[in-house]
Design a protein around this motif. Structure first.
Motif, PDB file in Angstrom:
ATOM      1  N   ARG A  43      44.179  74.611  77.414  1.00  0.00           N
ATOM      2  CA  ARG A  43      43.031  73.851  77.903  1.00  0.00           C
ATOM      3  C   ARG A  43      43.507  72.806  78.897  1.00  0.00           C
ATOM      4  O   ARG A  43      44.686  72.467  78.933  1.00  0.00           O
ATOM      5  CB  ARG A  43      42.293  73.155  76.760  1.00  0.00           C
ATOM      6  N   ASP A  49      33.937  66.915  82.437  1.00  0.00           N
ATOM      7  CA  ASP A  49      32.676  67.205  81.759  1.00  0.00           C
ATOM      8  C   ASP A  49      32.659  68.639  81.254  1.00  0.00           C
ATOM      9  O   ASP A  49      33.207  69.545  81.890  1.00  0.00           O
ATOM     10  CB  ASP A  49      31.503  66.985  82.717  1.00  0.00           C
ATOM     11  N   HIS A  50      32.020  68.829  80.107  1.00  0.00           N
ATOM     12  CA  HIS A  50      31.899  70.155  79.498  1.00  0.00           C
ATOM     13  C   HIS A  50      30.464  70.393  79.074  1.00  0.00           C
ATOM     14  O   HIS A  50      29.772  69.481  78.619  1.00  0.00           O
ATOM     15  CB  HIS A  50      32.797  70.271  78.255  1.00  0.00           C
ATOM     16  N   GLU A  52      28.925  73.228  76.512  1.00  0.00           N
ATOM     17  CA  GLU A  52      29.342  74.308  75.616  1.00  0.00           C
ATOM     18  C   GLU A  52      28.277  74.588  74.567  1.00  0.00           C
ATOM     19  O   GLU A  52      27.496  73.707  74.207  1.00  0.00           O
ATOM     20  CB  GLU A  52      30.659  73.934  74.924  1.00  0.00           C
ATOM     21  N   ASN A  66      37.249  70.572  73.030  1.00  0.00           N
ATOM     22  CA  ASN A  66      38.058  69.646  73.827  1.00  0.00           C
ATOM     23  C   ASN A  66      38.041  68.245  73.215  1.00  0.00           C
ATOM     24  O   ASN A  66      37.042  67.816  72.644  1.00  0.00           O
ATOM     25  CB  ASN A  66      37.523  69.599  75.269  1.00  0.00           C
ATOM     26  N   GLU A 130      26.583  68.680  75.791  1.00  0.00           N
ATOM     27  CA  GLU A 130      27.140  68.192  77.052  1.00  0.00           C
ATOM     28  C   GLU A 130      27.969  66.955  76.727  1.00  0.00           C
ATOM     29  O   GLU A 130      27.461  66.008  76.128  1.00  0.00           O
ATOM     30  CB  GLU A 130      26.035  67.826  78.039  1.00  0.00           C
ATOM     31  N   ASN A 132      31.935  64.624  77.710  1.00  0.00           N
ATOM     32  CA  ASN A 132      33.135  64.419  78.511  1.00  0.00           C
ATOM     33  C   ASN A 132      34.305  64.234  77.553  1.00  0.00           C
ATOM     34  O   ASN A 132      34.220  63.476  76.599  1.00  0.00           O
ATOM     35  CB  ASN A 132      32.983  63.191  79.415  1.00  0.00           C
TER      36      ASN A 132
END
Length: 200
Positions: A43, A49-50, A52, A66, A130, A132
C-alpha cells in the motif's frame, strides 16, 4: 513515491552534494529499492484520500485497509447505488493508529446465503467510507531500511563492488539489475510487517 531523497542518500553514503556524476545511477537505486519495499508493504503509506466499500463484520469493529486514519469524511450505507443512511460522527469512534472504526452497535452484514445455511455467506459491500489515511512524511524506520538496502545493493561494504546490485530496473537508457539474493534480516522484515496492508 520514493522513501528517501537523493540528498539524504548522498549524506548516508558520504558523497559530496555538489558531485552529480552518479546522480542518475543513485536515483535508479532510490526508485528501485523504494518500489521493492512498497511492493512488500502492499500500500501507499503517505497520506491520501480513499473511497472504499466494506462488508459488515457483525461486530463493533471495522478495520480499514489504510492507516493511520487522519480524518473520516463520510460513512454511508448504500444499497443498489442508493444511500439509505449516513452515519453521524457521534455514532462511531476512531482508533487512528490502527485504522479501526468502533461502533456501539455492530457493523451489520447484509447479503445472501446458501439454502442450507442461515448465515450470510455472500455479504454485500454496503458500507461506503470516504477517509484520509497515511503518514505526512516517510517514517524514519522505513527511510533507514531503504538507505540500508541501497547501500547493500551498491556493494559499498563488499569487495564485489557496485556490480552486485540491481536486478532489471531502468530509467531512460540506463539499466541496472538487482542481485538475485536480496534478503532482509529479521529486524528489517519486522519493519516491513509493521506497515503491511490489512487483507480484508
Amino acid at each position: 513515491m520514493t522513501l528517501v531523497t537523493l540528498e539524504e542518500l548522498k549524506q548516508w553514503l558520504n558523497i559530496d552534494q555538489s558531485d552529480t556524476s552518479k546522480d542518475i545511477i543513485l536515483n535508479i537505486y532510490i526508485n528501485g529499492v523504494s518500489e521493492m519495499i512498497i511492493g512488500m508493504i502492499g500500500r501507499n503509506i503517505l497520506a491520501e484520500d480513499h473511497i472504499e466499500k466494506y462488508a459488515g463484520t457483525n461486530s463493533n469493529a471495522l478495520i480499514l485497509k489504510n492507516y493511520p486514519i487522519n480524518s473520516v469524511t463520510s460513512i454511508k450505507y448504500i444499497i443498489d447505488n442508493a444511500v439509505y443512511r449516513e452515519l453521524d460522527s457521534t455514532e462511531y469512534d476512531i482508533n487512528s493508529k490502527s485504522g479501526i472504526l468502533y461502533k456501539d452497535l455492530v457493523w451489520g452484514k447484509i447479503g445472501g446465503s446458501s439454502l442450507m445455511s442461515q448465515r450470510i455467506n455472500y455479504p454485500r459491500r454496503h458500507i461506503r467510507i470516504e477517509y484520509n489515511a497515511g503518514y505526512a512524511e516517510v517514517p524514519a524506520d522505513l527511510k533507514l531500511l531503504a538507505l540500508q538496502l541501497i547501500k547493500s545493493q551498491l556493494g559499498i561494504d563488499s569487495s564485489e563492488g557496485a556490480s552486485q546490485g540491481l536486478k532489471s530496473y531502468s530509467i531512460s537508457d540506463v539499466k541496472m539489475e538487482w542481485k538475485e539474493d536480496v534478503k532482509l534480516s529479521q529486524e528489517q522484515i519486522a519493519i516491513v510487517n509493521k506497515y503491511r496492508a490489512v487483507n480484508i
